[in-house]
Design an enzyme around this catalytic site. Sequence first.
Site, PDB file in Angstrom:
ATOM      1  N   CYS A   1       0.873  -1.188   0.000  1.00  0.00           N
ATOM      2  CA  CYS A   1       0.000   0.000   0.000  1.00  0.00           C
ATOM      3  C   CYS A   1       0.903   1.229   0.000  1.00  0.00           C
ATOM      4  CB  CYS A   1      -0.865  -0.064   1.260  1.00  0.00           C
ATOM      5  SG  CYS A   1      -1.605   1.490   1.767  1.00  0.00           S
TER       6      CYS A   1
ATOM      7  N   CYS B   1      -3.579   7.614  -0.773  1.00  0.00           N
ATOM      8  CA  CYS B   1      -4.921   7.763  -1.344  1.00  0.00           C
ATOM      9  C   CYS B   1      -5.957   8.224  -0.320  1.00  0.00           C
ATOM     10  CB  CYS B   1      -5.390   6.445  -1.946  1.00  0.00           C
ATOM     11  SG  CYS B   1      -4.066   5.453  -2.600  1.00  0.00           S
TER      12      CYS B   1
ATOM     13  N   THR C   1      -3.469   5.000   7.975  1.00  0.00           N
ATOM     14  CA  THR C   1      -2.491   4.543   6.988  1.00  0.00           C
ATOM     15  C   THR C   1      -1.429   5.605   6.726  1.00  0.00           C
ATOM     16  OG1 THR C   1      -4.213   3.224   5.961  1.00  0.00           O
ATOM     17  CG2 THR C   1      -2.280   3.688   4.621  1.00  0.00           C
TER      18      THR C   1
ATOM     19  N   GLU D   1       0.565   1.483   9.575  1.00  0.00           N
ATOM     20  CA  GLU D   1      -0.644   2.117  10.107  1.00  0.00           C
ATOM     21  C   GLU D   1      -0.300   2.585  11.519  1.00  0.00           C
ATOM     22  OE1 GLU D   1      -3.608   1.699   8.207  1.00  0.00           O
ATOM     23  OE2 GLU D   1      -2.826   0.178   6.844  1.00  0.00           O
TER      24      GLU D   1
ATOM     25  N   HIS E   1     -13.018   5.577  -1.304  1.00  0.00           N
ATOM     26  CA  HIS E   1     -11.902   4.681  -0.964  1.00  0.00           C
ATOM     27  C   HIS E   1     -12.193   3.247  -1.402  1.00  0.00           C
ATOM     28  CE1 HIS E   1      -7.908   4.717   0.586  1.00  0.00           C
ATOM     29  NE2 HIS E   1      -8.132   3.589   1.222  1.00  0.00           N
TER      30      HIS E   1
ATOM     31  N   TYR F   1      -9.768   0.628  -4.062  1.00  0.00           N
ATOM     32  CA  TYR F   1      -9.263  -0.723  -3.778  1.00  0.00           C
ATOM     33  C   TYR F   1      -9.242  -1.609  -5.023  1.00  0.00           C
ATOM     34  CZ  TYR F   1      -8.852  -0.544   1.309  1.00  0.00           C
ATOM     35  OH  TYR F   1      -8.448  -0.275   2.583  1.00  0.00           O
TER      36      TYR F   1
ATOM     37  N   CYS G   1      -5.586  -0.744  -6.378  1.00  0.00           N
ATOM     38  CA  CYS G   1      -4.371  -1.133  -5.643  1.00  0.00           C
ATOM     39  C   CYS G   1      -4.340  -2.620  -5.323  1.00  0.00           C
ATOM     40  CB  CYS G   1      -4.211  -0.295  -4.386  1.00  0.00           C
ATOM     41  SG  CYS G   1      -5.395  -0.642  -3.087  1.00  0.00           S
TER      42      CYS G   1
ATOM     43  N   GLU H   1      -6.008  -5.372   5.648  1.00  0.00           N
ATOM     44  CA  GLU H   1      -6.470  -4.080   5.118  1.00  0.00           C
ATOM     45  C   GLU H   1      -7.600  -4.285   4.106  1.00  0.00           C
ATOM     46  OE1 GLU H   1      -3.910  -1.653   2.455  1.00  0.00           O
ATOM     47  OE2 GLU H   1      -3.745  -0.333   4.177  1.00  0.00           O
TER      48      GLU H   1
HETATM   49 FE1  SF4 Z   1      -3.369   1.862   0.386  1.00  0.00          FE
HETATM   50 FE2  SF4 Z   1      -4.967   1.030  -1.560  1.00  0.00          FE
HETATM   51 FE3  SF4 Z   1      -5.936   2.623   0.365  1.00  0.00          FE
HETATM   52 FE4  SF4 Z   1      -4.237   3.557  -1.482  1.00  0.00          FE
HETATM   53  S1  SF4 Z   1      -6.351   2.767  -1.857  1.00  0.00           S
HETATM   54  S2  SF4 Z   1      -4.151   3.924   0.729  1.00  0.00           S
HETATM   55  S3  SF4 Z   1      -2.884   1.806  -1.785  1.00  0.00           S
HETATM   56  S4  SF4 Z   1      -5.182   0.518   0.623  1.00  0.00           S
END
Ligand code: SF4
Length: 506
Positions: free
Chosen positions: A107, A111, A198, A263, A298, A302, A305, A451
Amino acid sequence: MINQTRFMLRTGEQYVEGIRERRHAKIYVMGKRVTDVTTNLFLKPSVLSFKATFDAAFQEDTRDLARAFSPFINEEVNRFVHIHQGPQDLVAKVKLLRRLSHKTGTCFQRCVGWDALNTLYIVTGKMAERGDGVYRERFLKYLEYVQRRDLALAGAMTDVKGVRTLRPSEQPNPDAYVRVVEERDDGIVVSGAKANITGIAAVDEVVVLPTRAMTEQDAAYAVSFAVPLDTPGVVVVVGRQINDARRMEGGDIDGVPYMAHHEGLIIFNNVFVPWDRVFLYKDWRWTGPLVEIFASYHRQGYGGCKSGLGDVIIGATYELAKTIGVDNKPNVADKLAEMVFLNESMYSAGLAASWEGSKLLKEGGWWVNPMYANVTKHLVARFPYEISKLAHDIAGGIVGTAPSEFDLKNEEIKNLLEKYLQGVPEIPAEERLRLVRLLENVSVSVGFLIESVHGAGSPAAQKIMFNRLYDYEKAGEIAKALSRVKVTVKWPKAPELRRPSETEKL
Ligand code: SF4
């Protein structure tokens, strides 16, 4: 006053220099105060992962995706501080996140702050449309400040929550949710803590959002603001992760020679926030829509990522299958195909959530399709575990039992290990060990598993949204029309399955 000094589009090195210069940030790792996160062995891989989001704007393969034109400052900015201007921007987000997972293997943490900016843009915009423009004005100034300086932001939403069955104002510990403890002429003083944040130790600033819909009694908890991480009274305690001690061993195979994320808990110990950094103040009616808008942003991300990490795992598994000569066996090909299907499903849902996005403000405010964003996250809460299981199945027990790189470097046993760790003669034992460690570090990581379940809301939160967003009555009408059923039953006291979402009520 917010200083609008120009920097824009920082390189990765400039970002690292920036957080090295922070003065008062109180950060703790494993009981010790860390004064320089850029050299601390525990946090350095996380800094490198953040850095990748800046470098992406200068690298040929990601440059176009990682840059965007900002109408707010009439300049090109890093996409991680951009306000989406249409579905194309939402799609670019998902594509960029997938690519960045390939570069980091983890990660990359930036974001959440980005989603917080887009959420506040919509919420303060809605407030302005309803006649309360003060928050809008403040937010746009803050946005300009962030874009001009290309800041690394954390988004802090999840409160520590104390007794889960009690509302914020009912808690025995009044600081179980972040709250306003004092109002002054020049700003407010806040107290409380946010958990599971995060990348929190590696940012310039943190943007704080309420974690749930509030009631009038909870008004002191309905607060959103931003502060630099080195603001007096801010304390960060970084959490541990699986295999984290390997980072401090000094090797280049076993630990995480690529990158990692972290985190942490952020504590606001009577922190002063000037008014120009307060974006929601005691107006509890906006908390519901704010939480919903942020969560869907968010959840959409996902799809990018996590499918990117899926590619890393599929690639490592495929290469490991080659090391033992089974890559073209039908049962392995079948499992690999299943992994691809699971992975591309997450990505496809993220793209659907983006292409089906819509405008929430007269002047823009592009939001994702909430149904598909929630579907994306729900797939992500399940499929990474399936992908990891299949990867471990193909790669074999060695993923959990391989000797350390230091064994392979010990002259007394080196030759023996090279002989017995090798599969096909063309691929040396060390190469196999490198792939095994990559697979282990990514496929059983917090970033790919835990996560995926809890980040952006646990699976139950998505099911609540499915019931709010899906029109059961309409589906029932379709079924009744086809089956020629005419009776319509409405029970007077039956709970309403579909309640409008907070955003629909706007
Ligand atoms: Fe991390 Fe994915 Fe969230 Fe970006 S979208 S902060 S890479 S878990």
